[in-house]
Write a protein that holds these residues in place. Structure first.
Motif, mmCIF file in Angstrom:
data_model
loop_
_atom_site.group_PDB
_atom_site.id
_atom_site.type_symbol
_atom_site.label_atom_id
_atom_site.label_comp_id
_atom_site.label_asym_id
_atom_site.label_seq_id
_atom_site.Cartn_x
_atom_site.Cartn_y
_atom_site.Cartn_z
ATOM 1 N N VAL A 51 0.850 -1.190 0.000
ATOM 2 C CA VAL A 51 0.000 0.000 0.000
ATOM 3 C C VAL A 51 0.884 1.238 0.000
ATOM 4 C CG1 VAL A 51 -1.767 1.295 1.244
ATOM 5 C CG2 VAL A 51 -1.843 -1.204 1.232
ATOM 6 N N ARG A 68 -0.103 8.641 -5.658
ATOM 7 C CA ARG A 68 -0.459 7.398 -4.991
ATOM 8 C C ARG A 68 -1.167 6.447 -5.960
ATOM 9 N NH1 ARG A 68 -4.496 8.699 -1.505
ATOM 10 N NH2 ARG A 68 -3.015 10.057 -0.414
ATOM 11 N N SER A 97 0.772 -3.065 -8.941
ATOM 12 C CA SER A 97 -0.023 -4.125 -9.558
ATOM 13 C C SER A 97 0.652 -4.671 -10.805
ATOM 14 C CB SER A 97 -1.421 -3.588 -9.897
ATOM 15 O OG SER A 97 -2.126 -3.207 -8.731
ATOM 16 N N GLN A 157 0.283 2.863 -7.101
ATOM 17 C CA GLN A 157 -0.483 1.640 -6.855
ATOM 18 C C GLN A 157 -0.630 0.817 -8.130
ATOM 19 O OE1 GLN A 157 -1.497 1.588 -3.353
ATOM 20 N NE2 GLN A 157 -1.334 -0.583 -3.909
#
Length: 366
Positions: free
Chosen positions: A274, A284, A292, A288
């Motif tokens: 996270v 952010r 992934s 993220q």
């Protein structure tokens, strides 16, 4: 309770009643230390004293286990069984095949839930076709040994399994389950369905009747150990690939050193990492997405390795499992020279299977 009341006891009257406590202890300690060390390597690194000590301790304990088994009057793993090329080959096949299966099915839920956005229920249901295929095709696959012998399904099945792992490497992020992971699950389930029943039959038929239960137990243990070690080793591979991919993405986006340092503590979590809330919202979201994508890269590498292991298991079957024709020829030769009664017994059983298959074909034609 059901087993106690309804399943009759069966034991060899000549069997040794002593328990191999020393062997069981050393096997447990050896595997436990080895797996613990490999898992902790994800956190501390391969050269950390704790990791090196556990791995070396595990290896020493497993070597001691082999020495104890060689001298034990009632070994839990009779080493003479591995003198059979067929028994050794099918167990090596099992190790490769189940190592691939254990690793892929371990990382798949992380992919589905953390990257693809599946709910836990949906992620669990994604493997339902695999279970249904194994359940519905088990009886049919057991008949393959009678019709074609063990060699053909043990070569074809793992090849299909390997193709299933390659299909797992295709999807990116997003897309419908039916066009992404469903084909991979179906192909994997079909390949395992073709393989499992012939594999069990071959392993138990590779030894004398008195060792059939032991052979089955060893084969099951090999499958479980393969999955256990694969999760630990594949964890290192996936984490290294994930870190490398993430570093490359962060470098191309000119992410600040401070932000990169904030992510370092999250890296061992892989897809569950996270981005700290202190990072601004646009950055952010982008980071993220990078996390992934990096996990997908690691998952693809794991899928490719799993495919390689599945193909290696097919090679093991091709090299060590005899076909009906080879077994018949071998039986004829050994009847002429009067050599090795145990080999004749196995070859004769293969002849009977081939004869049954021929009679089945004749009855169907008539």
């Amino acid at each position: 309770m059901v087993l106690y009341f309804f399943v009759p006891e069966s034991r060899g009257e000549q069997a040794n009643r002593h328990l191999d406590l020393a062997g069981a202890f050393l096997a447990t300690i050896g595997l436990g230390l080895l797996v613990f060390g490999l898992i902790e390597a994800n956190t501390y690194g391969l050269v950390h004293p704790l990791v090196v000590g556990c791995v070396l301790g595990g290896i020493i304990a497993l070597i001691a286990f082999i020495m104890v088994e060689r001298r034990s009057p009632a070994p839990m793993m009779p080493l003479q069984l591995f003198q059979s090329r067929l028994f050794s080959g099918t167990n090596l096949l099992t190790f490769f095949l189940y190592a691939a299966l254990g690793a892929t099915l371990y990382f798949l839920p992380f992919n589905l839930m953390r990257v693809q956005g599946y709910t836990p229920t949906a992620a669990g249901s994604a493997l339902l076709p695999f279970t249904l295929l194994m359940f519905t095709l088990s009886r049919w696959s057991g008949g393959l040994v009678v019709r074609y012998g063990a060699r053909l399904p043990l070569v074809v099945g793992p090849i299909i399994v390997g193709c299933g792992y390659l299909l797992f490497a295709v999807p990116g992020i997003g897309g419908s389950y039916w066009t992404t992971y469903f084909p991979a699950v179906v192909v994997l389930g079909l390949g395992m369905s073709i393989t499992v029943a012939p594999l069990t039959t071959t392993v138990m038929g590779a030894v004398e009747d008195q060792y059939a239960g032991t052979a089955s137990g060893i084969n099951n243990a090999v499958a479980r150990i393969a999955g256990l070690l694969a999760i630990a080793i594949f964890g290192l591979v996936v984490l290294s690939t994930f870190n490398l991919a993430l570093d490359n993405r962060l470098a191309t986006q000119n992410v600040s050193t401070a932000t990169s340092q904030l992510l370092d503590t999250e890296r061992p979590k892989l897809a569950a990492a996270v981005v700290p809330a202190s990072v601004d919202a646009p950055t952010r979201a982008r980071l993220q997405q990078d996390i992934s994508e990096s996990f997908i890269t690691g998952f693809r590498v794991a899928s490719f390795i799993s495919a390689g292991l599945a193909f290696a298991s097919a090679v093991c079957a091709a090299v060590t499992v005899p076909s009906h024709r080879r077994a018949i020829q071998k039986a004829r030769q050994e009847r002429e020279c009067g050599d090795n009664a145990c080999t004749l017994m196995y070859a004769h059983s293969e002849i009977e299977l081939a004869h049954d298959a021929d009679m089945s074909d004749a009855s169907q034609k008539s």
